[in-house]
Design a protein around this motif. Structure first.
Motif: not given
Length: 184
Positions: A11-39
């Protein structure tokens, strides 16, 4: 062969395996230095188009909210010299159903005129029903303090021939030059 120690450690081995974090892919939508005034300033998750609109990012389309969520980081006004402050998502990890979003704020060092920015970043990633926690990588930025912008030293105190702030010169015929306080 004694299987008792093995049975207790399984059971300890199962808990350790489940505790490891997995990297999740992500994609950029938008980024910048001036967020919209309503953000909305802060770290947020949008699980629907209406939630994304409520965050102040209207007009963004092409996101399949049945399969994806949007992660947003919007900083309040940041003052720097020469180059604007930026924010970016470094990584997203999954532990069970929960996500952790690591973001980094980069404050450029250098000289130049004061620059005010309101950096933001939006990314999309696979939908999860769990909680989402945001964490900043590196040192946190100090909160902007009200007051003068960084830059040259303030002007010297008014002396003879200088007009104090909040006052305008005017001339009275026959009496010379003087000044008066402006109404607020």
């Amino acid at each position: 062969m004694n299987l008792r120690p093995l049975a207790l450690s399984l059971p300890l081995l199962c808990v350790c395996a489940a505790a490891q974090a997995q990297t999740v892919p992500f994609n950029a939508i938008s980024a910048g230095t001036q967020a919209p005034p309503s953000a909305r300033t802060g770290q947020s998750v949008a699980r629907s188009q209406s939630e994304l609109d409520q965050l102040g990012f209207t007009g963004i389309s092409g996101i399949d909210f049945q399969r994806e969520i949007v992660l947003a980081v919007v900083l309040g006004p940041q003052i720097s010299t020469g180059t604007p402050v930026r924010v970016g998502i470094e990584r997203v990890t999954r532990q069970g159903q929960d996500l952790e979003v690591r973001y980094r704020v980069s404050r450029p060092a250098g000289f130049g005129f004061p620059v005010t920015s309101r950096p933001f970043v939006l990314v999309r990633t696979a939908r999860t029903s769990g909680s989402v926690r945001f964490a900043s990588s590196g040192a946190a930025l100090p909160a902007p303090t009200p007051g003068p912008l960084p830059g040259p030293a303030p002007a010297p105190a008014p002396g003879p021939g200088l007009i104090p702030p909040g006052q305008l010169p005017f001339h009275v015929v026959g009496q010379g030059s003087t000044s008066a306080d402006l109404p607020s």
